[in-house]
Design a protein around this motif. Structure first.
Motif, PDB file in Angstrom:
ATOM      1  N   VAL A 146       0.841  -1.196   0.000  1.00 47.85           N
ATOM      2  CA  VAL A 146       0.000   0.000   0.000  1.00 47.85           C
ATOM      3  C   VAL A 146       0.879   1.250   0.000  1.00 47.85           C
ATOM      4  CG1 VAL A 146      -1.777   1.297   1.243  1.00 47.85           C
ATOM      5  CG2 VAL A 146      -1.853  -1.210   1.206  1.00 47.85           C
ATOM      6  N   ALA A 147       1.893   1.251   0.855  1.00 50.67           N
ATOM      7  CA  ALA A 147       2.760   2.422   0.988  1.00 50.67           C
ATOM      8  C   ALA A 147       3.481   2.754  -0.316  1.00 50.67           C
ATOM      9  CB  ALA A 147       3.776   2.196   2.109  1.00 50.67           C
ATOM     10  N   VAL A 148       3.968   1.735  -1.024  1.00 48.36           N
ATOM     11  CA  VAL A 148       4.718   2.011  -2.249  1.00 48.36           C
ATOM     12  C   VAL A 148       3.799   2.537  -3.345  1.00 48.36           C
ATOM     13  CG1 VAL A 148       4.562  -0.296  -3.315  1.00 48.36           C
ATOM     14  CG2 VAL A 148       6.556   1.146  -3.751  1.00 48.36           C
ATOM     15  N   SER A 149       2.547   2.084  -3.363  1.00 48.35           N
ATOM     16  CA  SER A 149       1.604   2.602  -4.350  1.00 48.35           C
ATOM     17  C   SER A 149       1.375   4.096  -4.141  1.00 48.35           C
ATOM     18  CB  SER A 149       0.274   1.849  -4.265  1.00 48.35           C
ATOM     19  OG  SER A 149       0.444   0.477  -4.560  1.00 48.35           O
ATOM     20  N   LEU A 150       1.277   4.513  -2.895  1.00 53.13           N
ATOM     21  CA  LEU A 150       1.110   5.930  -2.592  1.00 53.13           C
ATOM     22  C   LEU A 150       2.373   6.710  -2.937  1.00 53.13           C
ATOM     23  CD1 LEU A 150      -0.658   5.642   0.892  1.00 53.13           C
ATOM     24  CD2 LEU A 150      -1.731   5.868  -1.363  1.00 53.13           C
ATOM     25  N   LEU A 151       3.518   6.178  -2.529  1.00 51.30           N
ATOM     26  CA  LEU A 151       4.791   6.866  -2.762  1.00 51.30           C
ATOM     27  C   LEU A 151       5.029   7.123  -4.248  1.00 51.30           C
ATOM     28  CD1 LEU A 151       7.611   7.910  -1.929  1.00 51.30           C
ATOM     29  CD2 LEU A 151       8.390   5.527  -1.992  1.00 51.30           C
ATOM     30  N   LEU A 152       4.794   6.107  -5.069  1.00 51.64           N
ATOM     31  CA  LEU A 152       5.082   6.238  -6.495  1.00 51.64           C
ATOM     32  C   LEU A 152       4.217   7.293  -7.164  1.00 51.64           C
ATOM     33  CD1 LEU A 152       5.495   2.481  -7.517  1.00 51.64           C
ATOM     34  CD2 LEU A 152       7.297   4.201  -7.319  1.00 51.64           C
ATOM     35  N   LEU A 153       3.043   7.550  -6.602  1.00 53.37           N
ATOM     36  CA  LEU A 153       2.169   8.532  -7.239  1.00 53.37           C
ATOM     37  C   LEU A 153       2.310   9.929  -6.654  1.00 53.37           C
ATOM     38  CD1 LEU A 153      -0.202   8.684  -9.411  1.00 53.37           C
ATOM     39  CD2 LEU A 153      -1.631   9.019  -7.386  1.00 53.37           C
ATOM     40  N   VAL A 154       2.304  10.052  -5.323  1.00 50.82           N
ATOM     41  CA  VAL A 154       2.162  11.382  -4.724  1.00 50.82           C
ATOM     42  C   VAL A 154       3.426  11.912  -4.060  1.00 50.82           C
ATOM     43  CG1 VAL A 154      -0.298  11.016  -4.363  1.00 50.82           C
ATOM     44  CG2 VAL A 154       1.301  10.509  -2.498  1.00 50.82           C
ATOM     45  N   GLY A 155       4.462  11.115  -3.920  1.00 52.15           N
ATOM     46  CA  GLY A 155       5.665  11.600  -3.265  1.00 52.15           C
ATOM     47  C   GLY A 155       5.668  11.321  -1.769  1.00 52.15           C
ATOM     48  N   GLU A 156       6.804  11.570  -1.156  1.00 47.49           N
ATOM     49  CA  GLU A 156       7.062  11.094   0.196  1.00 47.49           C
ATOM     50  C   GLU A 156       6.149  11.704   1.260  1.00 47.49           C
ATOM     51  OE1 GLU A 156      11.014  11.844   1.585  1.00 47.49           O
ATOM     52  OE2 GLU A 156      10.881  10.340   3.181  1.00 47.49           O
ATOM     53  N   ARG A 157       6.057  13.033   1.302  1.00 47.23           N
ATOM     54  CA  ARG A 157       5.334  13.668   2.407  1.00 47.23           C
ATOM     55  C   ARG A 157       3.827  13.463   2.308  1.00 47.23           C
ATOM     56  NH1 ARG A 157       6.884  19.622   3.100  1.00 47.23           N
ATOM     57  NH2 ARG A 157       5.685  19.368   5.029  1.00 47.23           N
ATOM     58  N   THR A 185      -3.385  -5.701   0.773  1.00 46.19           N
ATOM     59  CA  THR A 185      -2.513  -4.858  -0.060  1.00 46.19           C
ATOM     60  C   THR A 185      -3.313  -4.021  -1.045  1.00 46.19           C
ATOM     61  OG1 THR A 185      -2.197  -6.439  -1.875  1.00 46.19           O
ATOM     62  CG2 THR A 185      -0.761  -6.673   0.045  1.00 46.19           C
ATOM     63  N   TRP A 186      -4.655  -4.106  -0.944  1.00 52.01           N
ATOM     64  CA  TRP A 186      -5.523  -3.446  -1.925  1.00 52.01           C
ATOM     65  C   TRP A 186      -5.123  -3.881  -3.337  1.00 52.01           C
ATOM     66  CZ3 TRP A 186      -6.996   2.321  -0.569  1.00 52.01           C
ATOM     67  CH2 TRP A 186      -7.907   2.312   0.512  1.00 52.01           C
ATOM     68  N   TYR A 187      -4.809  -5.141  -3.476  1.00 51.58           N
ATOM     69  CA  TYR A 187      -4.492  -5.799  -4.745  1.00 51.58           C
ATOM     70  C   TYR A 187      -3.150  -5.353  -5.330  1.00 51.58           C
ATOM     71  CZ  TYR A 187      -9.305  -7.395  -4.544  1.00 51.58           C
ATOM     72  OH  TYR A 187     -10.482  -7.985  -4.140  1.00 51.58           O
ATOM     73  N   GLY A 188      -2.432  -4.483  -4.646  1.00 52.80           N
ATOM     74  CA  GLY A 188      -1.153  -4.013  -5.172  1.00 52.80           C
ATOM     75  C   GLY A 188      -0.127  -5.118  -5.325  1.00 52.80           C
ATOM     76  N   HIS A 189      -0.210  -6.129  -4.474  1.00 51.34           N
ATOM     77  CA  HIS A 189       0.780  -7.203  -4.493  1.00 51.34           C
ATOM     78  C   HIS A 189       0.556  -8.181  -5.638  1.00 51.34           C
ATOM     79  CE1 HIS A 189       3.785  -9.918  -2.813  1.00 51.34           C
ATOM     80  NE2 HIS A 189       2.924 -10.914  -2.942  1.00 51.34           N
ATOM     81  N   VAL A 190      -0.668  -8.259  -6.147  1.00 48.25           N
ATOM     82  CA  VAL A 190      -0.995  -9.320  -7.108  1.00 48.25           C
ATOM     83  C   VAL A 190      -1.209  -8.807  -8.532  1.00 48.25           C
ATOM     84  CG1 VAL A 190      -1.957 -10.856  -5.371  1.00 48.25           C
ATOM     85  CG2 VAL A 190      -3.448  -9.179  -6.474  1.00 48.25           C
ATOM     86  N   LEU A 191      -1.205  -7.510  -8.748  1.00 45.31           N
ATOM     87  CA  LEU A 191      -1.395  -6.968 -10.086  1.00 45.31           C
ATOM     88  C   LEU A 191      -0.052  -6.568 -10.681  1.00 45.31           C
ATOM     89  CD1 LEU A 191      -4.591  -4.757  -9.621  1.00 45.31           C
ATOM     90  CD2 LEU A 191      -4.410  -7.154 -10.316  1.00 45.31           C
ATOM     91  N   SER A 192       0.158  -6.907 -11.934  1.00 45.39           N
ATOM     92  CA  SER A 192       1.448  -6.647 -12.558  1.00 45.39           C
ATOM     93  C   SER A 192       1.524  -5.257 -13.180  1.00 45.39           C
ATOM     94  CB  SER A 192       1.739  -7.708 -13.633  1.00 45.39           C
ATOM     95  OG  SER A 192       0.732  -7.704 -14.631  1.00 45.39           O
TER      96      SER A 192
END
Length: 413
Positions: free
Chosen positions: A152-163, A226-233
């Motif tokens: 979940v965290a990496v999906s957010l990071l990749l789109l909106v940035g760290e803060r 993971t809100w499906y983040g782990h299983v979608l390519s």
């Protein structure tokens, strides 16, 4: 099955779909322009029209572009992008009980980053990913890390940035994801227990087949947490589902799980009625699923069989779920937000300097873009080019490099 197929001629995303299954390009473009206008009007109204933004995030196409997602996602969680948490310091890693496990999970997360990304850029993002999770856990000692949280965290990071990711993850961890962050999995199992009652209401024969196989619901665990983040390519599919989940009830990932199982009904019934065989089939999500169709079906199932009805029929107690019990009050709290134009003015009046904003958040809202005019022209042109062509992940690295200086930015790219 209760789920019905649509007619030959139907509306998809506001455009007429003909017998060949395709909308004309003109109709599709017209619908997109209309939806973009609606989103911008809702985003800029005072107070922000959250209900319209939620409907846009759920309906066909979701929020359409990553630029709009960077603006709307924080609003869906009532986050002020002009008052974000500071970037965590190195001390966030000191003496944290979950640090070693988080480090292992982050190192194993390479597939979640864009293919072809240089190792040096990925390393920067992985460092940020580690600190994001540790910072949220440090601020919320009642929360417990679980494996899958990093997806979940990496999906957010990749789109909106760290803060902005820190702020969003903090809110999600205390609401939508709260049941997964207990010291035990009791509440997580409770959420999974909604799956079979949904299937029973829609397709009794399929439900009975799964019960006889004794497959249980563990096959859907990674989907849920993971809100499906782990299983979608494909990251674009993950982002589309996040549009849907951020605007919906915390149980919506389970309703989507039900639609996926229902969609694969024929495959399931052709499988030997054996726990191992059925689990193997269901745990592997096909990568070519019709996501817009499934999202619409999940919403229809939620409307027809809302959680209180399922809880009553299946003897489930909704009060045992912190995510469910706090959802209505959380939704109400998002209804009185000011538009970014007002928040920006208030921030300026308070004398907040641009230096307080973290590098990742220059990408959050276009309203902040004029602040770049004070920077080096070469850096500004490079960042603009990167934001247009390389996508959110590499752009986030570029923003980190800006903090180090123009020379580092030019070396990276």
């Amino acid at each position: 099955m209760v789920m019905k197929k649509s007619n030959k001629n139907k509306n998809i995303a506001g455009g007429r779909v003909h017998e060949n299954g395709n909308a004309t390009r003109g109709e599709t473009e017209s619908w997109k322009k209309q939806k973009l206008v609606q989103i911008h009007q809702a985003f800029n109204s005072d107070p922000v029209d959250i209900e319209t933004l939620r409907k846009a995030a759920v309906s066909d196409g979701g929020l359409l572009t990553n630029e709009l997602r960077r603006k709307v996602w924080p609003k869906l969680l009532s986050i002020n992008v002009y008052d974000l948490p500071h970037r965590p310091g190195r001390d966030v890693r000191e003496n944290h009980k979950d640090y070693n496990q988080i480090l292992l999970d982050v190192r194993r997360s390479m597939k979640r980053f864009p293919k072809g990304m240089p190792a040096s850029q990925r390393a920067v993002l992985q460092e940020q990913l580690t600190d994001i999770m540790l910072e949220v856990l440090r601020r919320n000692p009642q929360l417990h890390y679980y494996q899958g949280y990093h997806d979940v965290a990496v999906s957010l990071l990749l789109l909106v940035g760290e803060r902005t990711a820190i702020a969003m993850l903090h809110t999600l961890s205390n609401h939508h994801l709260r049941d997964f962050m207990d010291p035990t999995m009791d509440r997580t199992k409770h959420i999974l227990n909604y799956l079979m009652p949904i299937l029973e209401q829609v397709d009794r024969e399929l439900h009975d087949f799964l019960i006889r196989s004794e497959v249980g619901t563990i096959f859907a665990l990674s989907w849920l947490i993971t809100w499906y983040g782990h299983v979608l390519s494909e990251f674009r599919h993950t982002l589309r589902l996040y549009d849907f989940f951020l605007a919906s009830h915390p149980l919506m990932p389970i309703y989507l799980a039900a639609t996926i199982v229902l969609h694969r009904e024929k495959e399931v019934r052709r499988t030997e009625c054996d726990m191992a065989m059925v689990h193997l089939l269901l745990s592997r999500i096909p990568q070519d699923l019709p996501y817009e169709l499934l999202i619409g079906q999940a919403q229809a199932l939620f409307d027809r069989y809302p959680p209180p009805l399922l809880a009553k029929r299946a003897a489930l107690q909704s009060r045992t779920s912190l995510s469910i019990s706090t959802f209505q009050s959380f939704q109400r709290s998002t209804l009185h937000q000011r538009p970014d134009s007002v928040l920006r003015r208030i921030t300026r009046e308070r004398g907040c300097s641009a230096s307080r904003r973290g590098p990742g958040e220059w990408a959050v809202a276009s309203a902040e873009a004029p602040a770049l005019g004070r920077g080096n022209r070469m850096v500004k042109m490079a960042v603009w080019g990167l934001s247009a062509t390389l996508g959110a992940a590499i752009f986030a690295v570029a923003q980190t490099a800006m903090q180090w200086g123009p020379d580092v930015l030019l070396q990276l790219f």
